[in-house]
Scaffold this motif. Sequence first.
Motif, PDB file in Angstrom:
ATOM      1  N   PRO A  47       0.823  -1.164  -0.005  1.00  0.00           N
ATOM      2  CA  PRO A  47      -0.009  -0.131  -0.010  1.00  0.00           C
ATOM      3  C   PRO A  47       0.791   1.262  -0.056  1.00  0.00           C
ATOM      4  O   PRO A  47       2.092   1.285   0.676  1.00  0.00           O
ATOM      5  CB  PRO A  47      -0.913  -0.257   1.367  1.00  0.00           C
ATOM      6  CG  PRO A  47       0.027  -0.915   2.105  1.00  0.00           C
ATOM      7  CD  PRO A  47       0.730  -2.124   1.345  1.00  0.00           C
ATOM      8  N   THR A  48       0.474   2.135  -0.858  1.00  0.00           N
ATOM      9  CA  THR A  48       1.193   3.317  -1.046  1.00  0.00           C
ATOM     10  C   THR A  48       0.762   4.542   0.184  1.00  0.00           C
ATOM     11  O   THR A  48       1.429   5.667   0.414  1.00  0.00           O
ATOM     12  CB  THR A  48       1.163   3.871  -2.248  1.00  0.00           C
ATOM     13  OG1 THR A  48      -0.304   4.073  -2.650  1.00  0.00           O
ATOM     14  CG2 THR A  48       1.723   2.905  -3.291  1.00  0.00           C
ATOM     15  N   GLU A  49      -0.341   4.336   0.707  1.00  0.00           N
ATOM     16  CA  GLU A  49      -0.802   5.250   2.033  1.00  0.00           C
ATOM     17  C   GLU A  49      -1.172   6.685   1.359  1.00  0.00           C
ATOM     18  O   GLU A  49      -0.790   7.620   1.765  1.00  0.00           O
ATOM     19  CB  GLU A  49       0.184   5.404   2.983  1.00  0.00           C
ATOM     20  CG  GLU A  49       0.701   4.312   3.821  1.00  0.00           C
ATOM     21  CD  GLU A  49       1.492   4.348   4.892  1.00  0.00           C
ATOM     22  OE1 GLU A  49       1.935   5.361   5.094  1.00  0.00           O
ATOM     23  OE2 GLU A  49       1.776   3.332   5.416  1.00  0.00           O
ATOM     24  N   THR A  50      -1.642   6.604   0.043  1.00  0.00           N
ATOM     25  CA  THR A  50      -2.219   7.827  -0.584  1.00  0.00           C
ATOM     26  C   THR A  50      -3.609   7.704  -0.742  1.00  0.00           C
ATOM     27  O   THR A  50      -4.066   6.732  -0.588  1.00  0.00           O
ATOM     28  CB  THR A  50      -1.478   7.944  -2.072  1.00  0.00           C
ATOM     29  OG1 THR A  50      -1.825   6.910  -2.667  1.00  0.00           O
ATOM     30  CG2 THR A  50       0.165   7.967  -2.043  1.00  0.00           C
ATOM     31  N   VAL A  51      -3.992   9.057  -0.974  1.00  0.00           N
ATOM     32  CA  VAL A  51      -5.581   9.161  -1.021  1.00  0.00           C
ATOM     33  C   VAL A  51      -6.105   8.492  -2.348  1.00  0.00           C
ATOM     34  O   VAL A  51      -6.980   7.835  -2.066  1.00  0.00           O
ATOM     35  CB  VAL A  51      -5.852  10.659  -0.860  1.00  0.00           C
ATOM     36  CG1 VAL A  51      -7.361  10.856  -0.934  1.00  0.00           C
ATOM     37  CG2 VAL A  51      -5.552  11.158   0.438  1.00  0.00           C
ATOM     38  N   LEU A  52      -5.288   8.958  -3.260  1.00  0.00           N
ATOM     39  CA  LEU A  52      -5.795   8.290  -4.563  1.00  0.00           C
ATOM     40  C   LEU A  52      -5.112   7.183  -4.701  1.00  0.00           C
ATOM     41  O   LEU A  52      -3.881   6.761  -4.560  1.00  0.00           O
ATOM     42  CB  LEU A  52      -5.253   9.273  -5.597  1.00  0.00           C
ATOM     43  CG  LEU A  52      -5.595  10.544  -5.666  1.00  0.00           C
ATOM     44  CD1 LEU A  52      -4.971  11.526  -6.895  1.00  0.00           C
ATOM     45  CD2 LEU A  52      -7.333  10.750  -5.942  1.00  0.00           C
ATOM     46  N   GLN A  53      -5.975   5.918  -5.264  1.00  0.00           N
ATOM     47  CA  GLN A  53      -5.654   4.556  -5.584  1.00  0.00           C
ATOM     48  C   GLN A  53      -6.052   4.280  -7.022  1.00  0.00           C
ATOM     49  O   GLN A  53      -7.062   4.569  -7.264  1.00  0.00           O
ATOM     50  CB  GLN A  53      -6.218   3.667  -4.391  1.00  0.00           C
ATOM     51  CG  GLN A  53      -5.660   3.771  -3.001  1.00  0.00           C
ATOM     52  CD  GLN A  53      -4.180   3.379  -2.860  1.00  0.00           C
ATOM     53  OE1 GLN A  53      -3.780   2.424  -3.453  1.00  0.00           O
ATOM     54  NE2 GLN A  53      -3.297   4.164  -1.887  1.00  0.00           N
ATOM     55  N   PRO A  54      -5.240   3.408  -7.669  1.00  0.00           N
ATOM     56  CA  PRO A  54      -5.626   2.940  -8.936  1.00  0.00           C
ATOM     57  C   PRO A  54      -6.662   1.910  -8.699  1.00  0.00           C
ATOM     58  O   PRO A  54      -6.724   0.874  -8.174  1.00  0.00           O
ATOM     59  CB  PRO A  54      -4.408   2.272  -9.330  1.00  0.00           C
ATOM     60  CG  PRO A  54      -3.566   2.061  -8.118  1.00  0.00           C
ATOM     61  CD  PRO A  54      -3.799   2.829  -7.237  1.00  0.00           C
ATOM     62  N   HIS A  55      -7.946   2.291  -9.409  1.00  0.00           N
ATOM     63  CA  HIS A  55      -8.932   1.398  -9.422  1.00  0.00           C
ATOM     64  C   HIS A  55      -9.598   1.477 -10.905  1.00  0.00           C
ATOM     65  O   HIS A  55     -10.069   2.396 -11.559  1.00  0.00           O
ATOM     66  CB  HIS A  55     -10.087   1.732  -8.489  1.00  0.00           C
ATOM     67  CG  HIS A  55     -11.263   1.063  -8.588  1.00  0.00           C
ATOM     68  ND1 HIS A  55     -11.253  -0.279  -8.230  1.00  0.00           N
ATOM     69  CD2 HIS A  55     -12.685   1.265  -8.936  1.00  0.00           C
ATOM     70  CE1 HIS A  55     -12.745  -0.901  -8.383  1.00  0.00           C
ATOM     71  NE2 HIS A  55     -13.297   0.267  -9.093  1.00  0.00           N
ATOM     72  N   VAL A  56      -9.548   0.219 -11.587  1.00  0.00           N
ATOM     73  CA  VAL A  56     -10.208   0.046 -12.799  1.00  0.00           C
ATOM     74  C   VAL A  56     -11.251  -0.812 -13.096  1.00  0.00           C
ATOM     75  O   VAL A  56     -11.271  -2.084 -12.501  1.00  0.00           O
ATOM     76  CB  VAL A  56      -9.134  -0.354 -14.024  1.00  0.00           C
ATOM     77  CG1 VAL A  56      -9.631  -0.521 -15.156  1.00  0.00           C
ATOM     78  CG2 VAL A  56      -7.857   0.468 -13.987  1.00  0.00           C
ATOM     79  N   PRO A  57     -12.533  -0.297 -13.192  1.00  0.00           N
ATOM     80  CA  PRO A  57     -13.780  -1.511 -13.290  1.00  0.00           C
ATOM     81  C   PRO A  57     -13.501  -2.284 -14.527  1.00  0.00           C
ATOM     82  O   PRO A  57     -13.057  -1.987 -15.505  1.00  0.00           O
ATOM     83  CB  PRO A  57     -14.950  -0.255 -13.062  1.00  0.00           C
ATOM     84  CG  PRO A  57     -14.360   0.903 -13.987  1.00  0.00           C
ATOM     85  CD  PRO A  57     -13.011   0.742 -13.565  1.00  0.00           C
ATOM     86  N   HIS A  58     -14.133  -3.536 -14.055  1.00  0.00           N
ATOM     87  CA  HIS A  58     -14.303  -4.477 -15.318  1.00  0.00           C
ATOM     88  C   HIS A  58     -12.847  -5.024 -15.845  1.00  0.00           C
ATOM     89  O   HIS A  58     -12.762  -5.079 -16.927  1.00  0.00           O
ATOM     90  CB  HIS A  58     -15.279  -4.054 -16.464  1.00  0.00           C
ATOM     91  CG  HIS A  58     -16.587  -3.745 -15.939  1.00  0.00           C
ATOM     92  ND1 HIS A  58     -17.588  -4.698 -15.531  1.00  0.00           N
ATOM     93  CD2 HIS A  58     -17.090  -2.202 -16.204  1.00  0.00           C
ATOM     94  CE1 HIS A  58     -18.566  -3.630 -15.085  1.00  0.00           C
ATOM     95  NE2 HIS A  58     -18.528  -2.436 -15.482  1.00  0.00           N
ATOM     96  N   ALA A  59     -11.930  -4.938 -15.072  1.00  0.00           N
ATOM     97  CA  ALA A  59     -10.512  -5.133 -15.611  1.00  0.00           C
ATOM     98  C   ALA A  59     -10.270  -6.574 -15.060  1.00  0.00           C
ATOM     99  O   ALA A  59     -10.707  -7.009 -14.129  1.00  0.00           O
ATOM    100  CB  ALA A  59      -9.530  -4.360 -14.816  1.00  0.00           C
ATOM    101  N   ILE A  60      -9.275  -7.387 -15.761  1.00  0.00           N
ATOM    102  CA  ILE A  60      -8.762  -8.928 -15.823  1.00  0.00           C
ATOM    103  C   ILE A  60      -7.413  -8.208 -15.125  1.00  0.00           C
ATOM    104  O   ILE A  60      -6.589  -7.937 -15.650  1.00  0.00           O
ATOM    105  CB  ILE A  60      -8.610  -9.421 -16.994  1.00  0.00           C
ATOM    106  CG1 ILE A  60      -9.665  -9.473 -17.547  1.00  0.00           C
ATOM    107  CG2 ILE A  60      -7.984 -10.765 -16.692  1.00  0.00           C
ATOM    108  CD1 ILE A  60      -9.771 -10.104 -19.058  1.00  0.00           C
ATOM    109  N   THR A  61      -7.448  -8.827 -13.862  1.00  0.00           N
ATOM    110  CA  THR A  61      -6.186  -8.829 -13.062  1.00  0.00           C
ATOM    111  C   THR A  61      -5.329  -9.842 -13.261  1.00  0.00           C
ATOM    112  O   THR A  61      -5.551 -11.268 -13.136  1.00  0.00           O
ATOM    113  CB  THR A  61      -6.502  -8.757 -11.544  1.00  0.00           C
ATOM    114  OG1 THR A  61      -7.377  -7.708 -11.431  1.00  0.00           O
ATOM    115  CG2 THR A  61      -5.074  -8.497 -10.779  1.00  0.00           C
ATOM    116  N   VAL A  62      -3.986  -9.822 -13.564  1.00  0.00           N
ATOM    117  CA  VAL A  62      -3.111 -11.019 -13.926  1.00  0.00           C
ATOM    118  C   VAL A  62      -1.772 -10.672 -13.101  1.00  0.00           C
ATOM    119  O   VAL A  62      -1.397  -9.584 -12.608  1.00  0.00           O
ATOM    120  CB  VAL A  62      -2.598 -11.045 -15.474  1.00  0.00           C
ATOM    121  CG1 VAL A  62      -3.693 -11.450 -16.209  1.00  0.00           C
ATOM    122  CG2 VAL A  62      -2.082  -9.699 -15.746  1.00  0.00           C
ATOM    123  N   ALA A  63      -1.158 -11.775 -12.722  1.00  0.00           N
ATOM    124  CA  ALA A  63       0.153 -11.844 -11.919  1.00  0.00           C
ATOM    125  C   ALA A  63       1.454 -11.675 -12.563  1.00  0.00           C
ATOM    126  O   ALA A  63       1.039 -11.856 -14.061  1.00  0.00           O
ATOM    127  CB  ALA A  63       0.043 -13.009 -11.001  1.00  0.00           C
TER     128      ALA A  63
END
Length: 809
Positions: A676-692
Amino acid sequence: QYSFKEVFGTRVVQKELFEVVAKPLVEDLIRGKNGLLFTYGVTGSGKTHTMTGSPGDGGLLPRCLDMIFNSIGPFQAKRFVFKLDEKNGVDVQCEVDALLERQKRDATPVPKTPSGKRQIDPEFADMINVQDHCRVEEVDEDNVYSVFVSYIEIYNNYIYDLLEEVPFEPIKPKWNNCNTPVRNGDLIPPQSKMLREDQNHNMYVTGCTEVEVKSTEEAFEVFWRGQKKRRIANTQLNRESSRSHSVFIIKLAQAPLDADGDNVLQEKEQITLSQLSLVDLAGSERTNRTRAEGNRLREAGNINQSLMTLRTCIEVLRENQMYGTNKMVPYRDSKLTHLFKNYFDGEGKVRMIVCVNPKAEDYEESLQVMRFAEMTQEVEVARPVDRALCGLTPGRRFRNQAFREELSRKLEMRGGPINGEADEQSDTEMFVQTFPPLPSCELLDINDDQTLPRLIEILEKRHKLRQMLSEEFAKNVLSFKTMLQEFDSSVISKENYIQVKLSEKEKTIAGQKTELERLEKKIKTLEYKIEILEKTATIYEEDKRNLQQELESKSQKLQRQASDKRKLEARLQGMVAETTMKWEKECERRVAAKQLEMQNKLWVKDEKLKQLKAIVTEPKHEKPERPSRDRDREKPAQRSVSPSPVPNAPPIRLRHRRSRSAGERWVDHKPPSNLPTETVLQPHVPHAITVAAAREKALANEKALAKCDKYMLTHQELASDGEIETKLIKGDVFKTRGGGQAVQFTEIETLKQESPTGRKRRSSPSKPDPHEDAAESEWTDVETRCSVAVEMRAGSALGPGYQHHAQPK
């Protein structure tokens, strides 16, 4: 639709069918040529009826017999003049041997009634009562003829003689379940016969019974005797279904008369043996329709197998004839085709009658029959047979008969015997009867003077008569001598004329022979030239094929080179376009960075000017307040990605922010240990496919890239002040020419936490934690997390030079 030479309706009469189909075969038989007639069709379609006929309307077989005997009736030889040997040949016996054979036949216990007084079996009397009196017009009247018939059947691919006399003994007893013998009413089955090949390469059945017949009634009686032994059975489709192929063979032996026209010429080379085979094929059938079981099923299998072999032979003959091939015809696969091999090889004429049943249940089988029968019409097997030249004067039979009739007439006129026997005795008696009778010469009295003068007078008269007869005889002898001399002179003149004609003919023949020799030499020369031309043509054709192959290979090579060239051009064009676009974006990025740098410098200068202005304009007694850390901490300065631009600064290129991605499909590529970056803004992308980012998840990355059109790579690293900095590297996904996907990075978003008062850098510990190093390496190792294939090119760090290519599937 099928085409045939002749099509008969359902109500055709036997006479019309016979005249069209079988009559030409009988005419060829009497002219010394062989013939073969088939009846072919589905079971129950009327083949046996067509061949045999019905009471009151005889079929093809009795009509053929009637036509043969109507044609050769007055010219038949006596019995046993012709004698068949056991090697499919015929011999001529002299009158004495034939007479002994006839006497031996008459001495048998069974009395032989003459053919004219033969009692016809009423069972078949109506079938042979043919009133057409059909006959062959041109019959050689100087030949004598004899007819021999035989009747065989082919059952389960074995040949049996239907005319063979089988002993009336029951079969050996069979044993049942109770161990007791069981006898049935069947007779001992006849022995099967073998096929042989004679010296003329014709096939025949060895040991087959051949009966010499002299009339239609006698021949049909022999046929009917064998017909009763033929194997028939009751099936679901036919009450009397033929379970075998029957073959009725009619052999006609003919030989010329001698020069006197009395007896048969004793020369085997002059004998002509021709035969007509009438074949009633068993019907083809399907076992699922007849519901055959046991023996019936085995019989049906053998019937269908023999018919299939016949069809195969016809197909191979047709192929050899149409395409010039030399395939081997499988005659030996079936006894039926092996027996008639000579007919298919051209030893006679073959005709087939196709019987079709209009029943709807027989539709498919009838189509197969008609297709095969139509194909057989394209096979030409007829070939003329040359007969041996006799060399005797034609018309000698009738001249001999006329001479005999004239001799008997003269003998009748002269009071002699009509039959012409004892010619010398009859002439003497006639001569004695012309003299006056002698009176009684007995002298009873010495004084009798009348008896002697009367006797003297009668003797003188007889002497005068004798002198007159001798003078007349001398005159007749003289006239006969004169006639003989005239006849000799005429004969000599005719001989001279014949000699002149013969010399002319010989000259003509010699000239024709010379011409033939010249033509033969010319033919040989032309054949040699043709052979040379064929060899030359073969060489040219081979060269042509080689050149064509070389041309094809070179054209294929040119096509491959052209396609490779096109591919290379397209690839180069793509690389040029890709490089151009990359450098354009790099230039834009550098210009934007330079503008930001200038704006920052201007902003710093403006701030310094503002501070200087404030210092200059402030009163000296007032001290500027220094904001406390608590106030700074209470009111943190708003963080931004970059400093706000100066109002008078030139405009920069707008970038697409994260809010633009709401309606698109993204691939969210995050490391497995995202801190966690402890920032107010966080990256959030709806309907996205998360890969490792692990290497074993490459296949999942490929599938995800194939489904999305945007790509986001999350990258974390330590900033210079020791804080965690998160970079969101964004790009567009597009398909490559190789069938895979590629990522073109377009922009970077940075999430970073800063303190306005400044902060010391995090000092590195003396003993770094291996777990932290591993985690840091996982954040910072971009290549590891983009292990599908990251291609690094010239350019600044994480600029447009970085491309993410997915491997093609």
